[in-house]
Design a protein around this motif. Structure first.
Motif, PDB file in Angstrom:
ATOM      1  N   ASP A  60      11.570  78.556  27.865  1.00  7.96           N
ATOM      2  CA  ASP A  60      11.266  78.167  26.483  1.00  7.96           C
ATOM      3  C   ASP A  60      11.200  76.644  26.337  1.00  7.96           C
ATOM      4  O   ASP A  60      10.934  76.124  25.256  1.00  7.96           O
ATOM      5  CB  ASP A  60      12.258  78.765  25.490  1.00  7.96           C
ATOM      6  CG  ASP A  60      13.672  78.228  25.631  1.00  7.96           C
ATOM      7  OD1 ASP A  60      13.948  77.425  26.541  1.00  7.96           O
ATOM      8  OD2 ASP A  60      14.535  78.642  24.827  1.00  7.96           O
ATOM      9  N   GLY A  61      11.477  75.913  27.452  1.00  8.78           N
ATOM     10  CA  GLY A  61      11.405  74.459  27.443  1.00  8.78           C
ATOM     11  C   GLY A  61      12.688  73.770  27.033  1.00  8.78           C
ATOM     12  O   GLY A  61      12.768  72.546  27.034  1.00  8.78           O
ATOM     13  N   ASN A  62      13.702  74.542  26.696  1.00  8.93           N
ATOM     14  CA  ASN A  62      14.989  73.980  26.277  1.00  8.93           C
ATOM     15  C   ASN A  62      15.988  74.029  27.418  1.00  8.93           C
ATOM     16  O   ASN A  62      15.861  74.823  28.348  1.00  8.93           O
ATOM     17  CB  ASN A  62      15.525  74.766  25.078  1.00  8.93           C
ATOM     18  CG  ASN A  62      14.643  74.600  23.876  1.00  8.93           C
ATOM     19  OD1 ASN A  62      14.521  73.508  23.343  1.00  8.93           O
ATOM     20  ND2 ASN A  62      13.996  75.675  23.463  1.00  8.93           N
ATOM     21  N   SER A  63      17.008  73.177  27.321  1.00  9.84           N
ATOM     22  CA  SER A  63      18.060  73.134  28.330  1.00  9.84           C
ATOM     23  C   SER A  63      19.320  73.801  27.803  1.00  9.84           C
ATOM     24  O   SER A  63      19.665  73.669  26.628  1.00  9.84           O
ATOM     25  CB  SER A  63      18.372  71.687  28.721  1.00  9.84           C
ATOM     26  OG  SER A  63      17.292  71.143  29.444  1.00  9.84           O
ATOM     27  N   TYR A  64      19.979  74.516  28.712  1.00 12.41           N
ATOM     28  CA  TYR A  64      21.200  75.266  28.412  1.00 12.41           C
ATOM     29  C   TYR A  64      22.168  75.072  29.572  1.00 12.41           C
ATOM     30  O   TYR A  64      21.759  74.762  30.698  1.00 12.41           O
ATOM     31  CB  TYR A  64      20.899  76.761  28.291  1.00 12.41           C
ATOM     32  CG  TYR A  64      19.842  77.099  27.279  1.00 12.41           C
ATOM     33  CD1 TYR A  64      20.171  77.314  25.952  1.00 12.41           C
ATOM     34  CD2 TYR A  64      18.505  77.201  27.643  1.00 12.41           C
ATOM     35  CE1 TYR A  64      19.201  77.623  25.013  1.00 12.41           C
ATOM     36  CE2 TYR A  64      17.528  77.498  26.716  1.00 12.41           C
ATOM     37  CZ  TYR A  64      17.882  77.715  25.399  1.00 12.41           C
ATOM     38  OH  TYR A  64      16.917  78.017  24.470  1.00 12.41           O
ATOM     39  N   SER A  76      14.336  83.897  23.764  1.00  6.87           N
ATOM     40  CA  SER A  76      14.962  82.581  23.736  1.00  6.87           C
ATOM     41  C   SER A  76      16.157  82.579  22.790  1.00  6.87           C
ATOM     42  O   SER A  76      16.057  83.098  21.673  1.00  6.87           O
ATOM     43  CB  SER A  76      13.944  81.542  23.241  1.00  6.87           C
ATOM     44  OG  SER A  76      14.586  80.350  22.848  1.00  6.87           O
ATOM     45  N   PRO A  77      17.277  81.972  23.200  1.00  8.45           N
ATOM     46  CA  PRO A  77      18.427  81.868  22.298  1.00  8.45           C
ATOM     47  C   PRO A  77      18.133  81.001  21.069  1.00  8.45           C
ATOM     48  O   PRO A  77      18.739  81.196  20.021  1.00  8.45           O
ATOM     49  CB  PRO A  77      19.511  81.210  23.143  1.00  8.45           C
ATOM     50  CG  PRO A  77      19.038  81.238  24.531  1.00  8.45           C
ATOM     51  CD  PRO A  77      17.562  81.440  24.513  1.00  8.45           C
ATOM     52  N   LEU A  78      17.187  80.076  21.180  1.00  3.14           N
ATOM     53  CA  LEU A  78      16.891  79.172  20.067  1.00  3.14           C
ATOM     54  C   LEU A  78      15.804  79.696  19.135  1.00  3.14           C
ATOM     55  O   LEU A  78      15.916  79.578  17.921  1.00  3.14           O
ATOM     56  CB  LEU A  78      16.482  77.794  20.588  1.00  3.14           C
ATOM     57  CG  LEU A  78      17.613  76.910  21.072  1.00  3.14           C
ATOM     58  CD1 LEU A  78      17.077  75.598  21.613  1.00  3.14           C
ATOM     59  CD2 LEU A  78      18.600  76.637  19.956  1.00  3.14           C
ATOM     60  N   THR A  79      14.753  80.260  19.704  1.00  3.22           N
ATOM     61  CA  THR A  79      13.604  80.639  18.882  1.00  3.22           C
ATOM     62  C   THR A  79      13.437  82.137  18.695  1.00  3.22           C
ATOM     63  O   THR A  79      12.669  82.571  17.851  1.00  3.22           O
ATOM     64  CB  THR A  79      12.308  80.101  19.507  1.00  3.22           C
ATOM     65  OG1 THR A  79      12.089  80.769  20.765  1.00  3.22           O
ATOM     66  CG2 THR A  79      12.376  78.589  19.715  1.00  3.22           C
ATOM     67  N   ASN A  80      14.107  82.904  19.519  1.00  2.72           N
ATOM     68  CA  ASN A  80      13.982  84.359  19.548  1.00  2.72           C
ATOM     69  C   ASN A  80      12.599  84.812  20.040  1.00  2.72           C
ATOM     70  O   ASN A  80      12.273  85.985  19.987  1.00  2.72           O
ATOM     71  CB  ASN A  80      14.312  84.997  18.196  1.00  2.72           C
ATOM     72  CG  ASN A  80      14.815  86.416  18.364  1.00  2.72           C
ATOM     73  OD1 ASN A  80      15.485  86.727  19.338  1.00  2.72           O
ATOM     74  ND2 ASN A  80      14.479  87.273  17.424  1.00  2.72           N
TER      75      ASN A  80
END
Length: 90
Positions: free
Chosen positions: A33-37, A52-56
């Motif tokens: 999703d392009g995000n870091s976790y 995605s945890p951020l955008t679903n």
């Protein structure tokens, strides 16, 4: 001393904080999703979910890549590394 708890994350730059754990990341990992976790947190997430945890939004891949640049920036923020590499303990 490492600042790993959520309280430490509250004072950190937001890009250093995992959106799942709300703590400063030790092993920042880029998801599709392009995000870091935090690696452990996103591995647990994708083990049971496909979004995605951020955008679903549906994840296009379960491949995770280390975010080395972010890891170095976090180390500098914590005082564990200077511009030349890891700071020696002592």
């Amino acid at each position: 001393a490492r600042r790993r708890d959520a309280a430490a994350g509250a004072d950190a730059p937001p890009e250093f904080v995992c959106p799942i754990t709300l703590a400063i990341m030790d092993d920042p990992t880029i998801c599709s999703d392009g995000n870091s976790y935090e690696r452990v947190a996103i591995e647990r997430w994708i083990a049971t979910r496909t979004t995605s945890p951020l955008t679903n939004a549906r994840l296009t891949s379960r491949v995770l890549l280390p975010n080395r640049a972010l890891k170095r920036a976090i180390a500098r923020y914590r005082g564990e590394e200077d511009d030349n590499g890891p700071v020696e303990a002592g």
